[in-house]
Design a protein around this motif. Structure first.
Motif, short mmCIF file in Angstrom:
data_model
loop_
_atom_site.label_atom_id
_atom_site.label_comp_id
_atom_site.label_asym_id
_atom_site.label_seq_id
_atom_site.Cartn_x
_atom_site.Cartn_y
_atom_site.Cartn_z
N PHE A 27 0.77 -1.32 -0.01
CA PHE A 27 0.01 -0.05 0.00
C PHE A 27 0.89 1.42 -0.06
N THR A 28 0.63 2.04 -0.95
CA THR A 28 1.68 3.41 -1.22
C THR A 28 0.79 4.53 -1.03
N ASP A 29 1.78 5.68 -0.76
CA ASP A 29 0.96 6.95 -0.75
C ASP A 29 1.34 7.76 -1.96
N PRO A 30 0.22 8.25 -2.44
CA PRO A 30 -1.13 8.48 -2.28
C PRO A 30 -1.92 7.21 -2.39
N PRO A 31 -2.76 6.86 -1.65
CA PRO A 31 -3.58 5.72 -1.64
C PRO A 31 -4.78 5.86 -2.88
N ILE A 32 -5.26 4.92 -3.41
CA ILE A 32 -6.32 5.02 -4.10
C ILE A 32 -7.64 4.69 -3.06
N ALA A 33 -8.85 5.18 -3.76
CA ALA A 33 -9.99 5.13 -2.83
C ALA A 33 -10.27 3.66 -2.67
N GLU A 34 -11.18 3.58 -1.54
CA GLU A 34 -11.67 2.27 -1.29
C GLU A 34 -12.39 1.70 -2.40
N GLU A 35 -13.46 2.28 -3.09
CA GLU A 35 -14.12 1.94 -4.20
C GLU A 35 -13.09 1.65 -5.46
N LYS A 86 -8.64 -1.38 3.85
CA LYS A 86 -9.59 -0.26 4.58
C LYS A 86 -8.83 0.23 5.83
N ALA A 87 -8.17 -0.66 6.67
CA ALA A 87 -7.46 -0.33 7.93
C ALA A 87 -6.34 0.47 7.56
#
Length: 92
Positions: A27-35, A86-87
């Motif tokens: 998981f990287t920054d910037p994240p993608i939206a949950e959707e 999500k966490a």
């Protein structure tokens, strides 16, 4: 009716390979939206199902059951991954 052993083995292989894919994700920054992540997971499931669909054996009903079982198992593997994502989003 039970799935043919060859299809059971194929489903097992697909699940193992899909799990490797999920475990490799960082998981990287910037994240993608949950959707968007849900869309990515759906695309991955469809990719794997389409790939393995070509390898299932038996009559058409048997093949359909095997593909359905594979899709269900892959979606089951997605659930904990999505919970972890999500966490991650909540931790930002």
């Amino acid at each position: 009716m039970a799935l043919l052993q060859a299809n059971k083995d194929l489903i097992s292989t697909g699940m193992k390979e899909f799990n490797v894919l999920l475990n490799q994700q960082v998981f990287t920054d910037p994240p993608i939206a949950e959707e968007a992540m849900v869309t990515v997971l759906d695309d991955w499931v469809n990719f794997y199902v389409n790939y393995y669909r070509q390898q299932v054996v038996g009559e058409e009903p048997e093949q359909d059951r095997a593909v359905q079982e594979l899709r269900q198992q892959l979606r089951t593997l997605c659930a904990p991954f999505l919970d972890k994502y999500k966490a991650f989003l909540k931790s930002l």
